[in-house]
Design an enzyme around this catalytic site. Structure first.
Site, PDB file in Angstrom:
ATOM      1  N   LYS A 192       9.819 -15.678 -29.054  1.00  0.00           N
ATOM      2  CA  LYS A 192      10.467 -14.316 -28.768  1.00  0.00           C
ATOM      3  C   LYS A 192      10.478 -13.939 -27.220  1.00  0.00           C
ATOM      4  O   LYS A 192       9.628 -14.323 -26.505  1.00  0.00           O
ATOM      5  CB  LYS A 192       9.735 -13.094 -29.521  1.00  0.00           C
ATOM      6  CG  LYS A 192       9.494 -13.572 -31.061  1.00  0.00           C
ATOM      7  CD  LYS A 192       8.892 -12.352 -31.707  1.00  0.00           C
ATOM      8  CE  LYS A 192       8.811 -12.741 -33.289  1.00  0.00           C
ATOM      9  NZ  LYS A 192       7.882 -11.523 -33.946  1.00  0.00           N
ATOM     10  N   HIS A 211       6.194  -5.432 -24.117  1.00  0.00           N
ATOM     11  CA  HIS A 211       5.023  -6.213 -23.584  1.00  0.00           C
ATOM     12  C   HIS A 211       4.516  -5.551 -22.295  1.00  0.00           C
ATOM     13  O   HIS A 211       3.608  -5.886 -21.875  1.00  0.00           O
ATOM     14  CB  HIS A 211       5.491  -7.541 -23.498  1.00  0.00           C
ATOM     15  CG  HIS A 211       5.510  -8.279 -24.661  1.00  0.00           C
ATOM     16  ND1 HIS A 211       6.857  -8.917 -24.900  1.00  0.00           N
ATOM     17  CD2 HIS A 211       4.986  -8.511 -25.998  1.00  0.00           C
ATOM     18  CE1 HIS A 211       6.828  -9.432 -25.989  1.00  0.00           C
ATOM     19  NE2 HIS A 211       5.712  -9.314 -26.679  1.00  0.00           N
ATOM     20  N   HIS A 220       9.632  -9.069 -23.520  1.00  0.00           N
ATOM     21  CA  HIS A 220      10.669  -7.810 -23.684  1.00  0.00           C
ATOM     22  C   HIS A 220       9.914  -6.650 -23.269  1.00  0.00           C
ATOM     23  O   HIS A 220       8.612  -6.770 -22.753  1.00  0.00           O
ATOM     24  CB  HIS A 220      11.235  -7.698 -25.088  1.00  0.00           C
ATOM     25  CG  HIS A 220      10.538  -7.365 -26.161  1.00  0.00           C
ATOM     26  ND1 HIS A 220       9.760  -6.373 -26.238  1.00  0.00           N
ATOM     27  CD2 HIS A 220      10.111  -8.286 -27.338  1.00  0.00           C
ATOM     28  CE1 HIS A 220       8.977  -6.332 -27.153  1.00  0.00           C
ATOM     29  NE2 HIS A 220       9.007  -7.358 -27.913  1.00  0.00           N
TER      30      HIS A 220
END
Length: 581
Positions: A127, A133, A130
């Site tokens: 993933k 985080h 982004h």
């Protein structure tokens, strides 16, 4: 000098209380005009059989009989003895302390012999890294810095989400709709698209979820096809993550995924069963936590698959065996608070005395206009895009305000990324943070660029003063100045100077407070206070006065001390401090 301790020792002579008891009671008045230290006399009333205001009046008079050089005035204000410090003595004391310690000012060895593990960032493989985080990454890095600064033996850990149901979903999606050629060309973007498509398809075909769970069990049993794809997904993900960590100035002592503990989870279930903690519920294995006010902690699914609690328990057991930590901090969103409370309680019930050192440090969400984020639906803002935007916007501001600045791109990176970090750290970590570009990048107000600009302003003053003396750095120059007989602390007694000195003296306490409360915002807010105090001083007083060398000298020393503490404070938050802006 520890003025609280010194006052406590003086008062102990006049009362039957110990210096330690008095020190615990000493307060700081809310307004410096009321005094710099205060001692409430309530607890002496019973012993002396007098009203607290009368006791305060008598104590205030006694303190003045043989007053030390640092004590300027002692007055009774109701039931309090209020102490005013001698500003000239205070100025010399604080400046020597700050400048002699240099970049170590505020640090001490309270953590000597204690080991702290700090787990933070912890993105999920396959993933995008982004904006969701950001909180864990920068709060964790700041706590990492703070604990190291205080002398703790710190190990930073990036606990990657590289195991679990999401990989069953991704493998299912890849085998149905993906190709190696496409993924090699699009890298993590292609993996994210497959993950999003899985959820879209699964809404109409729930059997896909069963297929994904089956792949997880296969991987746990060593299925080579699934494991080869899984390793490839990890490799692609780490390429992006490492690039972003480098941009943010972040590194870890240990990067280890959940998968590392996959062969240790059977032992967890076995030990729980042996200790009579594991129960069956609808085919799954749980630990009942009802008497502790929590839902049951799920250890094994009905198909035998492990879950997050199982992996976290296994990781904690392994870490204590490996590191023997005093504390292990987990920095994650507050939506995970129940999860951590559950599995940490299970570790305690297992009889692990060190479970008290397991600490969940929750934080609020970063919100943008339009709501929150969901990787399942592809509704995320990539960290790389956020960093690029911050740097680009900052560069545009620099081009407008200071087009002749050298190294504009480098400064834009330091200020832009620093602004993002400060924006999150400035508020109490538990609160949600609303993100606004204009406010975050403002050079005025309670922002990172404002603190960085104040640091650069102090550097500019010192550079002009150092003209022709390039062999000395700012700190060396200031320490040499404050040691000269011509340095006169009496020239730094006006309110603006004293407010700066008071804040400088308080810096070590603020750092310690931040460590105890796991709260970097204490340092961020302190830096705003110090920056505002210095800018008020800068506006009201000329520093480089031409006709009064002692005054010039004193104000330069004060400026150098401010510069040093701003630089140290920013570094504790993980923010650069450019000398020119």
């Amino acid at each position: 000098m520890n003025y609280g301790q010194a006052l406590a020792e003086l008062l102990a002579i006049q009362t039957q209380l110990s210096a330690e008891e008095i020190l615990q009671a000493i307060e700081t008045p809310p307004d410096p005009k009321m005094g710099h230290l205060a001692f409430p006399c309530f607890r002496l009333a019973k012993e002396l059989k007098k009203a607290p205001p009368q006791i305060a009046k008598e104590l205030a008079a006694k303190l003045l009989e043989n007053r030390p050089a640092w004590l300027d005035e002692s007055v009774a204000t109701g039931p309090y003895v209020n102490i005013f410090l001698n500003r000239a003595v205070f100025a010399a004391d604080v400046l020597v302390e700050v400048l002699d310690a240099g970049q170590s000012y505020g640090s001490h060895n309270q953590g000597e012999g204690q080991r702290v593990l700090v787990e933070y960032s912890s993105p999920n493989i396959a993933k995008h890294f982004h904006v969701g985080h950001l909180g864990s990454t920068i709060i964790g890095k700041s706590l990492d810095n703070i604990y190291r600064f205080l002398g703790y033996d710190v190990t930073s850990i990036n606990h990657l989400g590289d195991w679990g149901t999401q990989f069953g979903k991704l493998i299912t999606a890849y085998l149905k709709w993906g190709s190696r050629e496409e993924i090699e060309k699009t890298e993590i973007d292609g993996l994210v698209k497959l993950y999003v498509r899985f959820h879209e398809e699964a809404d109409n075909d729930p059997s896909l979820n069963d297929e994904a769970r089956a792949w997880v069990v296969k991987m746990q049993n060593g299925d080579e096809e699934g494991l080869l794809l899984w390793r490839w997904f990890i490799e692609l993900s780490l390429q992006e993550y490492n690039r972003l960590y480098q941009r943010m100035g972040i590194s870890f002592d240990l990067i280890r995924g959940e998968s590392y503990y996959s062969d240790k989870m059977d032992a967890v279930a076995k030990e729980l069963a042996e200790k009579g903690l594991l129960k069956e519920s609808d085919g799954a294995k749980i630990v009942d936590l009802e008497e502790h006010g929590m839902p049951p902690c799920l250890i094994l699914r009905s198909d035998g698959g492990t879950l997050y609690p199982t992996r976290d328990i296994a990781a904690a057991l392994d870490r204590y065996k490996t590191f023997g930590f005093d504390k292990c901090l987990y920095i994650t969103g507050n939506e995970q608070s129940l999860h951590f409370a559950q599995w940490m309680k299970v570790v305690e019930l297992m009889g692990c005395s060190w479970a008290a050192g397991l600490v969940h440090v929750p934080y609020g969400m970063l919100r943008l206009e339009g709501g929150s984020f969901s990787s399942r639906r592809g509704n995320v803002i990539k960290m790389e895009d956020l960093l690029d935007e911050a740097v680009a916007r900052t560069l545009a501001i620099i081009e407008e305000k200071n087009p002749g600045l050298t190294n504009k791109e480098s400064v834009a990176r330091q200020v832009g990324i620093g602004a993002l970090v400060f924006n999150k750290l400035y508020n109490s970590r538990i609160k949600d943070t609303m993100f606004d570009w204009e406010r975050t990048l403002s050079f005025d107000g309670e922002t990172g660029p404002y603190v960085q600009y104040t640091h650069a302003r102090a550097c500019s003053v010192l550079r002009r003063a150092l003209s022709g003396e390039s062999t000395l750095d700012f700190g060396e120059m200031a320490l040499a100045m404050v040691s000269k007989p011509s340095f006169n602390g009496k020239l730094l007694t006006e309110d603006e100077s004293f407010e700066i000195l008071r804040l400088l003296k308080d810096f070590p306490r603020r750092i310690e407070d931040a460590s105890v409360k796991y709260e970097p915002s204490i340092i961020a807010r302190y830096l705003i206070d110090l920056s505002q105090a210095f800018n008020t001083f800068y506006t009201k007083h000329t520093i480089l006065v031409d006709d009064n060398k002692p005054l010039r000298l004193s104000r330069l020393v004060l400026t150098a001390a401010v510069r040093q503490v701003l630089k140290t404070g920013l570094s504790l938050l993980g923010i650069a401090s450019p000398a020119v802006m």
